[in-house]
Design a protein around this motif. Sequence first.
Motif, PDB file in Angstrom:
ATOM      1  N   ARG A   9     -37.410 -12.107  22.397  1.00  0.00           N
ATOM      2  CA  ARG A   9     -38.076 -13.099  21.560  1.00  0.00           C
ATOM      3  C   ARG A   9     -39.580 -12.950  21.753  1.00  0.00           C
ATOM      4  NH1 ARG A   9     -33.668 -15.258  23.699  1.00  0.00           N
ATOM      5  NH2 ARG A   9     -32.139 -16.190  22.322  1.00  0.00           N
ATOM      6  N   ALA A  10     -40.309 -13.018  20.648  1.00  0.00           N
ATOM      7  CA  ALA A  10     -41.767 -12.879  20.730  1.00  0.00           C
ATOM      8  C   ALA A  10     -42.416 -13.688  19.628  1.00  0.00           C
ATOM      9  CB  ALA A  10     -42.165 -11.407  20.607  1.00  0.00           C
ATOM     10  N   ARG A  11     -43.657 -14.027  19.857  1.00  0.00           N
ATOM     11  CA  ARG A  11     -44.475 -14.721  18.855  1.00  0.00           C
ATOM     12  C   ARG A  11     -45.612 -13.783  18.479  1.00  0.00           C
ATOM     13  NH1 ARG A  11     -45.303 -20.830  19.568  1.00  0.00           N
ATOM     14  NH2 ARG A  11     -47.046 -20.125  18.356  1.00  0.00           N
ATOM     15  N   VAL A  12     -45.773 -13.561  17.188  1.00  0.00           N
ATOM     16  CA  VAL A  12     -46.859 -12.702  16.698  1.00  0.00           C
ATOM     17  C   VAL A  12     -47.916 -13.611  16.094  1.00  0.00           C
ATOM     18  CG1 VAL A  12     -47.463 -10.787  15.196  1.00  0.00           C
ATOM     19  CG2 VAL A  12     -45.179 -10.894  16.206  1.00  0.00           C
ATOM     20  N   PRO A  13     -49.086 -13.718  16.738  1.00  0.00           N
ATOM     21  CA  PRO A  13     -50.130 -14.593  16.205  1.00  0.00           C
ATOM     22  C   PRO A  13     -50.753 -14.033  14.933  1.00  0.00           C
ATOM     23  CG  PRO A  13     -50.899 -13.456  18.161  1.00  0.00           C
ATOM     24  CD  PRO A  13     -49.462 -13.089  17.982  1.00  0.00           C
ATOM     25  N   LEU A  68     -56.102  -9.412   4.100  1.00  0.00           N
ATOM     26  CA  LEU A  68     -55.690 -10.001   5.372  1.00  0.00           C
ATOM     27  C   LEU A  68     -54.191 -10.298   5.395  1.00  0.00           C
ATOM     28  CD1 LEU A  68     -58.690 -12.390   6.131  1.00  0.00           C
ATOM     29  CD2 LEU A  68     -58.184 -10.165   7.141  1.00  0.00           C
ATOM     30  N   GLY A  69     -53.634 -10.718   4.267  1.00  0.00           N
ATOM     31  CA  GLY A  69     -52.187 -10.944   4.195  1.00  0.00           C
ATOM     32  C   GLY A  69     -51.398  -9.658   4.380  1.00  0.00           C
ATOM     33  N   ILE A  70     -51.846  -8.588   3.772  1.00  0.00           N
ATOM     34  CA  ILE A  70     -51.175  -7.293   3.937  1.00  0.00           C
ATOM     35  C   ILE A  70     -51.306  -6.815   5.381  1.00  0.00           C
ATOM     36  CG2 ILE A  70     -51.298  -4.851   3.274  1.00  0.00           C
ATOM     37  CD1 ILE A  70     -52.040  -5.842   0.443  1.00  0.00           C
ATOM     38  N   LEU A  71     -52.465  -7.009   5.981  1.00  0.00           N
ATOM     39  CA  LEU A  71     -52.666  -6.623   7.374  1.00  0.00           C
ATOM     40  C   LEU A  71     -51.748  -7.425   8.296  1.00  0.00           C
ATOM     41  CD1 LEU A  71     -54.473  -4.716   9.013  1.00  0.00           C
ATOM     42  CD2 LEU A  71     -56.067  -6.603   9.274  1.00  0.00           C
ATOM     43  N   GLN A  72     -51.603  -8.728   8.053  1.00  0.00           N
ATOM     44  CA  GLN A  72     -50.706  -9.565   8.864  1.00  0.00           C
ATOM     45  C   GLN A  72     -49.261  -9.099   8.720  1.00  0.00           C
ATOM     46  OE1 GLN A  72     -51.261 -12.002  11.063  1.00  0.00           O
ATOM     47  NE2 GLN A  72     -49.082 -12.240  11.417  1.00  0.00           N
ATOM     48  N   GLY A  85     -53.330 -11.310  15.170  1.00  0.00           N
ATOM     49  CA  GLY A  85     -53.576 -11.059  16.574  1.00  0.00           C
ATOM     50  C   GLY A  85     -54.683 -11.915  17.170  1.00  0.00           C
ATOM     51  N   LEU A  86     -55.097 -12.957  16.451  1.00  0.00           N
ATOM     52  CA  LEU A  86     -56.236 -13.751  16.894  1.00  0.00           C
ATOM     53  C   LEU A  86     -55.865 -15.151  17.370  1.00  0.00           C
ATOM     54  CD1 LEU A  86     -58.656 -12.852  13.974  1.00  0.00           C
ATOM     55  CD2 LEU A  86     -58.561 -11.835  16.234  1.00  0.00           C
TER      56      LEU A  86
END
Length: 131
Positions: free
Chosen positions: A104-108, A30-34, A111-112
Amino acid sequence: MLIGPRRRDERGAAIVDFVLVTVVLIPLFLGILQLALVLHVRNTLTSAVSEGARYAATSDRGLDEGVAETRAQIAGVLDPAYGDDVSARVIDIGGLPGVEVVARARVPALGLGGPAVELTVRGTAVEERVP
């Protein structure tokens, strides 16, 4: 009477091994995917603001058109919401007039939702001069 060493019963050991390995591998995956998601969004935003700055810096275009081009580039690859906070301004680049486009953007997280990574990317271009 038993002759030789006693044999231990190992039934169920595979399940324990699976759980122990899974507890380590799932967070790692999950860390690599993020990280991949954040890098994809950052690279897309960087490309979009660079293209938007070049577009706004052409002799027959304005800042608003550069912002619109940046938003169109972002919407072509990502969710259009990533292009909500895009701005452009005239700047000085080594003594020459130029354009800077900022997104400027926020990446959750994955994506959840939840805690997000804040990204700010800038693209600059020297304005064209009509001879």
